[in-house]
Design a protein around this motif. Structure first.
Motif, short mmCIF file in Angstrom:
data_model
loop_
_atom_site.label_atom_id
_atom_site.label_comp_id
_atom_site.label_asym_id
_atom_site.label_seq_id
_atom_site.Cartn_x
_atom_site.Cartn_y
_atom_site.Cartn_z
N LYS A 33 51.49 107.03 59.08
CA LYS A 33 51.65 105.76 59.82
C LYS A 33 50.28 105.12 60.06
O LYS A 33 50.08 103.93 59.82
CB LYS A 33 52.38 106.01 61.15
N ILE A 34 49.36 105.95 60.53
CA ILE A 34 48.02 105.41 60.82
C ILE A 34 47.39 104.82 59.56
O ILE A 34 46.80 103.74 59.58
CB ILE A 34 47.13 106.51 61.46
N ASN A 35 47.56 105.52 58.46
CA ASN A 35 46.94 105.06 57.21
C ASN A 35 47.51 103.74 56.72
O ASN A 35 46.83 102.99 56.03
CB ASN A 35 47.06 106.14 56.14
N GLN A 36 48.77 103.47 57.08
CA GLN A 36 49.37 102.17 56.72
C GLN A 36 48.56 101.02 57.31
O GLN A 36 48.61 99.90 56.83
CB GLN A 36 50.79 102.06 57.29
N LEU A 37 47.84 101.28 58.38
CA LEU A 37 47.14 100.20 59.09
C LEU A 37 45.72 99.98 58.57
O LEU A 37 45.03 99.08 59.03
CB LEU A 37 47.09 100.48 60.59
N PHE A 77 36.39 109.42 55.89
CA PHE A 77 37.82 109.47 55.59
C PHE A 77 38.14 110.70 54.75
O PHE A 77 37.26 111.30 54.16
CB PHE A 77 38.21 108.28 54.70
N THR A 78 39.43 110.96 54.63
CA THR A 78 39.87 111.90 53.60
C THR A 78 40.49 111.03 52.51
O THR A 78 40.83 109.87 52.76
CB THR A 78 40.95 112.85 54.14
N GLU A 79 40.67 111.64 51.36
CA GLU A 79 41.31 110.89 50.27
C GLU A 79 42.72 110.48 50.65
O GLU A 79 43.26 109.49 50.16
CB GLU A 79 41.36 111.74 49.00
N GLN A 80 43.29 111.26 51.56
CA GLN A 80 44.66 110.96 51.99
C GLN A 80 44.76 109.56 52.61
O GLN A 80 45.74 108.85 52.41
CB GLN A 80 45.10 112.01 53.02
N THR A 81 43.72 109.18 53.33
CA THR A 81 43.73 107.85 53.95
C THR A 81 43.95 106.79 52.88
O THR A 81 44.78 105.89 53.05
CB THR A 81 42.38 107.57 54.66
N ILE A 82 43.20 106.90 51.81
CA ILE A 82 43.29 105.88 50.76
C ILE A 82 44.60 106.01 50.01
O ILE A 82 45.22 105.02 49.64
CB ILE A 82 42.07 105.99 49.80
N ARG A 83 45.04 107.25 49.80
CA ARG A 83 46.31 107.46 49.10
C ARG A 83 47.47 106.83 49.87
O ARG A 83 48.44 106.37 49.30
CB ARG A 83 46.54 108.96 48.91
N GLU A 84 47.32 106.81 51.18
CA GLU A 84 48.44 106.31 51.99
C GLU A 84 48.16 104.94 52.62
O GLU A 84 48.90 104.47 53.46
CB GLU A 84 48.74 107.33 53.10
N HIS A 132 49.28 104.20 42.96
CA HIS A 132 49.51 104.33 44.40
C HIS A 132 50.95 104.78 44.68
O HIS A 132 51.18 105.71 45.47
CB HIS A 132 49.23 102.99 45.08
N MET A 133 51.88 104.13 44.02
CA MET A 133 53.29 104.45 44.23
C MET A 133 53.58 105.91 43.83
O MET A 133 54.36 106.60 44.46
CB MET A 133 54.18 103.51 43.42
N HIS A 188 55.96 108.41 50.46
CA HIS A 188 57.22 107.67 50.63
C HIS A 188 57.33 106.46 49.70
O HIS A 188 58.16 105.57 49.93
CB HIS A 188 57.39 107.23 52.09
N LYS A 189 56.47 106.46 48.69
CA LYS A 189 56.52 105.37 47.69
C LYS A 189 56.44 103.98 48.34
O LYS A 189 57.18 103.07 48.00
CB LYS A 189 57.80 105.44 46.82
N ILE A 190 55.55 103.88 49.32
CA ILE A 190 55.39 102.58 49.98
C ILE A 190 54.31 101.79 49.24
O ILE A 190 53.17 102.26 49.12
CB ILE A 190 55.01 102.76 51.47
N PRO A 191 54.64 100.61 48.76
CA PRO A 191 53.65 99.85 47.96
C PRO A 191 52.50 99.30 48.80
O PRO A 191 52.62 99.13 50.02
CB PRO A 191 54.49 98.70 47.38
N LEU A 192 51.42 99.04 48.10
CA LEU A 192 50.28 98.38 48.73
C LEU A 192 50.54 96.87 48.80
O LEU A 192 51.24 96.33 47.94
CB LEU A 192 49.04 98.54 47.85
N VAL A 193 49.94 96.20 49.77
CA VAL A 193 49.90 94.73 49.73
C VAL A 193 48.51 94.34 49.28
O VAL A 193 47.51 94.84 49.82
CB VAL A 193 50.13 94.08 51.12
N PHE A 194 48.43 93.47 48.30
CA PHE A 194 47.15 92.98 47.81
C PHE A 194 46.84 91.64 48.46
O PHE A 194 47.58 90.68 48.29
CB PHE A 194 47.17 92.85 46.28
#
Ligand code: NOJ
Length: 733
Positions: A18-22, A45-52, A72-73, A78-84
């Motif tokens: 959730k935090i990484n989504q922000l 950061f960890t790579e996880q931050t960027i992955r998520e 990314h997907m 949870h296969k949540i897409p990035l917004v560009f």
């Protein structure tokens, strides 16, 4: 995706996820489609931050975006897409005039077309959201970011805010060729004190509400998906930590239900302001204030978990923020189609296509403001004209914020003149920067490496060219990088070496027409002294040269009006038309009375006021007529005026309606723009323009901070400039 499913998805996400989504990062965190570990660890950061991560900025191009989104997907739990997201301001590849120039068009429909073009092009290149429109009210020409706004007036800015959001988003931002709009910078960034960028703003709540907030509200009401915070403080609170501003004003009062994003590093800057002891506190303050996305800092990613686990921050706030980000993705249709319109073939077809260029040219032509014309313009094809100046061949004419466009695609003045089949004399005279000068633009550095000796030769060539010509068109002005973010100036005249060019040319040729390139109102007194004509062309965009040539040679008459007053001198700034009446009003006539509200050395009025601009023809106005001389609450009346083209050429006039509330429970502006209409008239043609006056137009924040219209006398003005004296009166209540 249905709302229920989004909420269920949120319920499945881990705290980290959730935090990484922000977090919003830029391209430095990616190498191709994989994660760049260097910058990641440098940020703690960890790579996880960027992955998520939830969104990225400034990554463009269909191929790149698709690759990155796919990777990314594949990696996201949870296969949540990035917004560009990206700054698509006055265009992506096809660039329209800078927003201040668009304000000068007094044609919001045309600005909407510009936003539609920008959206189509950007969407094809994989962009989902633009950081636009910027609707900050601007009254201080020293501030470099005035170029990004449509000007000094709350009403004008509001009309444009709506049009631009509609242009980007259409009816549904999910639809092909549409992108989400992010209105910025909330709030009051245009009030940066002394015109110094990133400075704080001192605005009373009334000024904020009456003048600054309406344009943001108009964008919100038009459905903008996002709001960006501003860098300044308001009432001594950094906007990104301002709970009142975001939770009460934006969400409760304006009804905004989209996502709020911080400006670049603005969460971290809460600490720099001295409003938080450390980044952890900054993160807490921003989250509590209602800022959902953290652009380019580690604050949320590194501290929200600790804050929540230590019960210093309610996880509910995090959930709300994440939900808004997921909802944003849903509104953009990304769960169904994470690639949206990204398409290499569409890029080839759309970017800089003929239709887009044509529209950009039309917009540029409407943005030019003719300040002065002593029988110089339009030029005739058989006149011997010398085009002189650094802007004759210059292609840096697309505005500081056109960071994804290529300057090489722009049409120079010389090319524009040649495209008309005209044979003219061309000479540079000098560069836009002085010899040896360097200026850092938004994304590149400009240096003038010419030696002083060579510069002298060039100046001599310009004088020779001027000697040979009947008329000189002198293309001068600020460098494109002298406005935009981080480009405040305390001197708002043209650069010194260009003043010299002006002087030398005017010495040998009395018929000087100045074509002025600028991103801000300038002090043009020195130009006015020697030039018989002055036309402001702002930073006109990709089709600038064609548009300039066509207007100079009279294919179209100039029709722009100033969206921001051109001051007499920098000492008057901020100077704007809707000022307050003082207790010691000065009418501008010679006086021996020392104790009046005036300067000893300059007039009170700007050199050219808001709403001013000439055409190649002249317009006359009938006396403004009201349908009634009193109006009760809930009623409407009309104000009509006939405008006639008295000349022998076609031209456009912007008929402007101003209203003055004569006496209020708090001091009211001398007049305020309440309506306008741009009309094209054939020679001799007359049209009646009718404006409806509603109670809503008379409202303001009264002595008790209630938004309402007060009974009393109102004066209505209608004419072609903010200084029109064509007036009628009515009483309300
Ligand atoms: C900082 C600027 O203030 C803002 O307008 C812009 O959108 C962001 N950077 C992202 O580039």
């Amino acid at each position: 995706m249905e709302q229920q499913k989004i909420e269920a998805l949120l319920g499945e996400m881990s705290l980290d996820e959730k935090i990484n989504q922000l977090f919003q990062g830029n391209g430095m965190f990616y190498e191709g489609e994989s994660i760049a570990t260097g910058p990641v660890s440098a940020q703690g950061f960890t790579e996880q931050t960027i992955r998520e991560t939830g969104s990225v900025l400034s990554i463009i191009g269909a191929e790149t975006v698709k690759k990155l989104q796919k990777a990314h997907m594949e990696n996201h739990p949870h296969k949540i897409p990035l917004v560009f997201m990206a700054d698509i301001i006055n265009g992506y590849k096809t660039v329209f005039p800078i927003p201040l120039g668009q304000g000068a068009m007094f044609n919001p429909e045309m600005a909407k077309t510009g936003a539609e073009v920008a959206a189509k092009e950007a969407a094809a290149s994989g962009i989902h959201v633009t950081f636009a429109p910027m609707v900050d009210l601007v009254r201080d020409a020293r501030w470099g970011r005035v170029m990004e706004s449509t000007g000094e007036d709350a009403y004008l800015n509001s009309v444009y805010a709506k049009a631009l959001v509609e242009g980007y988003q259409g009816e549904d931002p999910k639809a092909p060729g549409k992108i989400g709009a992010c209105v910025k910078h909330f709030a009051g960034y245009g009030g940066a004190m002394a015109g110094r960028d990133y400075n704080n703003a001192e605005l009373s709540e009334r000024t904020l509400r009456d003048d600054y907030l309406p344009a943001y509200e108009a964008a919100v009401k038009a459905g903008a998906l996002l709001v960006m915070t501003s860098f300044n403080t308001l009432n001594h609170v950094p906007s990104t930590a301002n709970k009142w501003l975001m939770r009460q004003v934006l969400r409760e009062e304006m009804g905004f239900d989209g996502a709020v994003i911080s400006d670049w590093a603005a969460i971290e800057e809460i600490k720099n302001h001295g409003a938080a002891a450390d980044l952890k506190e900054a993160a807490k303050l921003a989250m509590e204030a209602g800022c959902d996305i953290d652009m380019m800092t580690t604050c949320y990613a590194n501290y929200l978990k600790e804050l929540i686990e230590n019960k210093e921050l309610d996880e509910k706030l995090l959930d709300e923020a994440v939900l808004r980000v997921l909802e944003l993705k849903n509104k953009l249709g990304l769960f169904e189609n994470p690639y949206k319109d990204a398409d290499e073939e569409a890029e080839k077809e759309l970017l800089l296509c003929k239709d887009h260029r044509k529209k950009a040219k039309e917009a540029a032509k409407e943005s030019f403001v003719l300040l002065r014309n002593k029988k110089m313009l339009p030029l005739k094809k058989d006149e011997k004209v010398a085009f002189i100046g650094p802007y004759v061949e210059e292609k840096s004419i697309i505005g500081a914020w056109s960071v994804f466009a290529d300057e090489a695609d722009a049409v120079s003045v010389k090319e524009g003149v040649k495209n008309l089949g005209i044979k003219a004399i061309f000479a540079k005279g000098c560069d836009s920067l002085a010899p040896g000068e360097t200026i850092h633009g938004m994304n590149k550095k400009y240096t003038n490496n010419r030696s002083k000796a060579d510069a002298e030769i060039m100046l001599g060539e310009a004088v020779d060219a001027a000697l040979k010509a009947d008329k000189v068109v002198l293309c001068i002005g600020e460098h494109m990088a002298q406005t935009g973010e981080g480009a405040s100036r305390a001197d708002i005249t043209i650069p010194k070496h260009q003043k010299r060019l002006l002087k030398e040319v005017a010495r040998v040729n009395k018929n000087v027409i100045v074509v002025l390139f600028t991103g801000r109102p300038l002090d043009v007194r020195k130009i006015k002294e020697v030039a018989k004509a002055i036309m402001v062309v702002w930073m006109p965009g990709t089709e600038g040269g064609n548009a300039i040539a066509e207007v100079l040679y009279g294919k179209t008459a100039p029709s722009g009006k100033l969206p921001m007053s051109f001051p007499y001198s920098v000492g008057q700034v901020p100077v704007f038309y809707d000022e307050f009446r003082t207790g010691r009003y000065y009418d501008g006539k010679p006086t021996e009375n020392r104790f009046l509200s005036k300067y000893l050395d300059v007039p009170n009025k700007p050199l050219y006021p808001f709403g001013y601009g000439l055409s190649y023809t002249e317009f006359s106005y009938s006396k403004v007529k009201l349908s009634a001389d009193c109006m009760k609450s809930g009623e409407e009346i009309t104000a009509s005026v006939k405008v006639k083209n008295e000349g022998r050429r076609e031209g456009a006039e912007v008929v402007q309606l101003y209203i003055c509330d004569e006496v209020g429970s708090v001091v009211r502006p001398v007049r305020e723009l309440k309506g306008f209409e741009k009309v094209w008239l054939a020679p001799g043609e007359e049209k009646e323009i009718t404006f409806t006056i509603t109670e809503e137009m008379l409202k303001f924040y009264d002595i008790n901070m209630e938004y309402k219209a007060e009974p009393g006398k109102f004066i209505v003005y209608a004419g072609g400039c903010s200084d029109t004296e064509n007036a009628a009166e009515f009483t309300f209540g």
